[in-house]
Scaffold this motif. Structure first.
Motif, PDB file in Angstrom:
ATOM      1  N   THR A  56      40.703  45.963  43.544  1.00 39.20           N
ATOM      2  CA  THR A  56      41.510  46.845  44.383  1.00 39.20           C
ATOM      3  C   THR A  56      42.446  47.696  43.538  1.00 39.20           C
ATOM      4  O   THR A  56      42.893  48.737  43.995  1.00 39.20           O
ATOM      5  CB  THR A  56      42.327  46.039  45.410  1.00 39.20           C
ATOM      6  N   ASP A  57      42.706  47.284  42.282  1.00 38.36           N
ATOM      7  CA  ASP A  57      43.552  48.113  41.419  1.00 38.36           C
ATOM      8  C   ASP A  57      42.729  48.981  40.462  1.00 38.36           C
ATOM      9  O   ASP A  57      43.250  49.559  39.523  1.00 38.36           O
ATOM     10  CB  ASP A  57      44.590  47.270  40.666  1.00 38.36           C
ATOM     11  N   GLY A  58      41.414  49.088  40.691  1.00 38.65           N
ATOM     12  CA  GLY A  58      40.595  50.064  39.983  1.00 38.65           C
ATOM     13  C   GLY A  58      39.854  49.586  38.745  1.00 38.65           C
ATOM     14  O   GLY A  58      39.176  50.378  38.095  1.00 38.65           O
ATOM     15  N   ARG A  59      39.933  48.319  38.379  1.00 39.18           N
ATOM     16  CA  ARG A  59      39.185  47.825  37.216  1.00 39.18           C
ATOM     17  C   ARG A  59      37.736  47.595  37.603  1.00 39.18           C
ATOM     18  O   ARG A  59      37.440  47.118  38.690  1.00 39.18           O
ATOM     19  CB  ARG A  59      39.813  46.529  36.685  1.00 39.18           C
ATOM     20  N   TYR A  60      36.806  47.938  36.700  1.00 38.66           N
ATOM     21  CA  TYR A  60      35.381  47.802  36.981  1.00 38.66           C
ATOM     22  C   TYR A  60      34.941  46.352  36.857  1.00 38.66           C
ATOM     23  O   TYR A  60      35.404  45.614  35.999  1.00 38.66           O
ATOM     24  CB  TYR A  60      34.566  48.666  36.014  1.00 38.66           C
ATOM     25  N   LEU A  61      34.026  45.979  37.733  1.00 38.65           N
ATOM     26  CA  LEU A  61      33.437  44.644  37.739  1.00 38.65           C
ATOM     27  C   LEU A  61      31.933  44.775  37.550  1.00 38.65           C
ATOM     28  O   LEU A  61      31.336  45.780  37.935  1.00 38.65           O
ATOM     29  CB  LEU A  61      33.704  43.952  39.080  1.00 38.65           C
ATOM     30  N   TYR A  62      31.328  43.739  36.987  1.00 35.85           N
ATOM     31  CA  TYR A  62      29.884  43.704  36.811  1.00 35.85           C
ATOM     32  C   TYR A  62      29.356  42.375  37.341  1.00 35.85           C
ATOM     33  O   TYR A  62      29.974  41.336  37.164  1.00 35.85           O
ATOM     34  CB  TYR A  62      29.514  43.873  35.336  1.00 35.85           C
ATOM     35  N   CYS A  63      28.190  42.415  37.975  1.00 42.03           N
ATOM     36  CA  CYS A  63      27.557  41.222  38.516  1.00 42.03           C
ATOM     37  C   CYS A  63      26.663  40.583  37.463  1.00 42.03           C
ATOM     38  O   CYS A  63      26.019  41.284  36.683  1.00 42.03           O
ATOM     39  CB  CYS A  63      26.682  41.569  39.718  1.00 42.03           C
TER      40      CYS A  63
END
Length: 169
Positions: A56-63
């Motif tokens: 929600t604060d804009g950091r990218y996530l990867y699965c």
């Protein structure tokens, strides 16, 4: 007798305060808030398409698993030292998007980084995230497969790198 108890209590509280101040460490959060998923605009290679995942604060996530449901607007529990996170995964995250620019296009760079993670896990941990069509013969009209493959090969070379004990996890 009351005087001795007060002194002993005072010494005990002082000891606890000193020990607590010595070992005062900020605990890392054990949950993360996942924001709204936004689809990557194209199926750049083969038929693989997915959504950007961000906090929600804009950091990218990867699965780590291609087949997992695409989640958005939820809180998720973080897992310490999951079995798939090794030197190769850390290499991909340090040398992929958003840490480094690969093509100059954020959508393509995110796509390259995400699919490199899946391909790497297929190669090193026996997962089945991407099929042969993606890895070898499927359409690649944007010529991105070479970037994914390069990142995967470099990650494999770094698979056994130890994590810096002083680095944040």
């Amino acid at each position: 007798m009351k005087k001795i108890i007060k002194k002993a209590t005072g010494i005990l509280l002082a000891f606890i305060a000193i020990v607590a101040s010595i070992f005062n460490v900020k605990a890392a959060a054990n949950t993360i808030n996942i924001g709204e998923a936004r689809p990557v605009d194209k199926r750049f290679i083969s038929v693989i398409a997915f959504s950007y995942k961000t906090t929600t604060d804009g950091r990218y996530l990867y699965c780590l698993e291609e087949a997992k449901d695409r989640v958005s607007n939820v809180s998720a529990n973080l897992v310490s030292n999951p079995m798939y996170v090794d030197g190769g995964i850390r290499y991909i995250l340090a040398n992929g998007f958003p840490e480094k620019t690969i093509t100059g296009d954020n959508d393509k760079d995110y796509y390259i980084t995400q699919t490199a993670i899946w391909w790497y896990l297929d190669s090193t941990h026996g997962t089945t995230n991407l099929d042969n069509d993606f890895k070898v013969s499927g359409q690649d009209s944007y010529d991105l497969r070479k970037y994914v493959k390069k990142l995967v090969n470099e990650a494999i070379a770094h698979r056994n790198d130890k994590q810096d004990e002083t680095a944040p996890t």
